[in-house]
Design a protein around this motif. Structure first.
Motif, short mmCIF file in Angstrom:
data_model
loop_
_atom_site.label_atom_id
_atom_site.label_comp_id
_atom_site.label_asym_id
_atom_site.label_seq_id
_atom_site.Cartn_x
_atom_site.Cartn_y
_atom_site.Cartn_z
N ARG A 98 2.45 0.78 7.61
CA ARG A 98 3.32 1.96 7.53
C ARG A 98 3.39 2.68 8.86
O ARG A 98 4.46 3.12 9.29
CB ARG A 98 2.81 2.90 6.44
CG ARG A 98 2.95 2.36 5.04
CD ARG A 98 2.56 3.41 4.01
NE ARG A 98 2.56 2.86 2.67
CZ ARG A 98 2.43 3.58 1.57
NH1 ARG A 98 2.28 4.89 1.65
NH2 ARG A 98 2.43 3.01 0.37
N LYS A 99 2.25 2.81 9.54
CA LYS A 99 2.24 3.48 10.84
C LYS A 99 3.07 2.70 11.86
O LYS A 99 3.84 3.29 12.63
CB LYS A 99 0.81 3.63 11.36
CG LYS A 99 0.72 4.38 12.70
CD LYS A 99 -0.70 4.51 13.18
CE LYS A 99 -0.77 5.40 14.43
NZ LYS A 99 0.11 4.93 15.52
N ARG A 102 6.75 3.39 11.10
CA ARG A 102 7.14 4.76 11.49
C ARG A 102 7.30 4.86 13.00
O ARG A 102 8.29 5.42 13.49
CB ARG A 102 6.09 5.77 11.02
CG ARG A 102 6.12 6.08 9.54
CD ARG A 102 5.34 7.35 9.25
NE ARG A 102 3.96 7.30 9.74
CZ ARG A 102 2.94 6.85 9.03
NH1 ARG A 102 3.12 6.42 7.79
NH2 ARG A 102 1.71 6.83 9.54
N ASP A 103 6.34 4.32 13.74
CA ASP A 103 6.39 4.40 15.19
C ASP A 103 7.60 3.61 15.73
O ASP A 103 8.27 4.06 16.67
CB ASP A 103 5.10 3.84 15.80
CG ASP A 103 3.89 4.72 15.53
OD1 ASP A 103 4.09 5.88 15.07
OD2 ASP A 103 2.76 4.25 15.74
#
Length: 204
Positions: A98-99, A102-103
């Motif tokens: 998920r990170k 997002r990034d």
């Protein structure tokens, strides 16, 4: 209203063997940025990575190949037959996936992008998308694809499907539904129609 300058996100999901990766590839051919949760997960478990270390600690050395890579097929057999162990694997991989997404989205300058996430509905991530696209396909066609592309037996294919949501359950959360029941050309036409729609809806 869409935030100015923000790349909109289309959550792409579908059951195993539905053809969602083919759909993702067709969007990519149209110049759309596509982020695949499965591909990211492969990058996260390269030899020496923290995530691979956590997986080996949780599941033991038997899920590691002789060259140090993860035995993904062996791990899949374990987690698909044990819901609790599946949760363990998800707790290791889902947060960094998920990170990463997002990034990556934050750096894009496109009107919209595709986030290909098999467990989009199950994990609640569909609520964070600007739009949700579900790919559906006939059960027999899905089994045939899994046998030919993943070397699964029909029994194993049905077992994997049995622990996933049904198409109807995915459709309940979808803004758009793409039925993969014809030719590749028909599928491509549907993707192009959706591309026109999304480009209109999310024009910057």
């Amino acid at each position: 209203m869409k935030e100015m300058g923000k790349t909109s996100t289309i959550g792409l999901t579908g059951g195993i063997g539905s053809g969602k990766s083919t759909v993702a590839s067709m969007f990519r051919d149209l110049g759309i940025s596509v982020l695949s949760a499965d591909q990211i997960s492969r990058e996260l478990v390269i030899p020496g990575s923290p995530q691979l270390g956590q997986i080996l600690e949780a599941f033991g050395p038997d899920v590691q190949n002789g060259d140090g890579s993860l035995d993904r097929a062996g791990l899949a057999r374990i987690v698909f037959s044990d819901p609790e162990r599946l949760k363990t694997l998800e707790s290791i991989l889902h947060p960094p996936i998920r990170k990463y997404m997002r990034d990556a989205v934050s750096t894009l300058e496109d009107d919209y992008c595709i986030l290909e996430i098999p467990l989009l509905i199950e994990t609640g991530q569909w609520q964070n998308m600007d739009r949700v696209l579900a790919v559906t396909s006939d059960l027999k066609a899905r089994i045939k694809r899994l046998i030919s592309t993943r070397n699964l037996t029909e029994q194993n294919a049905r077992r994997v499907m049995s622990v996933q949501l049904t198409d109807q359950e995915r459709i309940q959360h979808a803004d758009d539904v793409l039925e993969n029941k014809g030719t590749l050309e028909n599928l491509k036409e549907q993707v192009e129609q959706l591309h026109t729609l999304y480009s209109s809806l999310f024009s910057r």
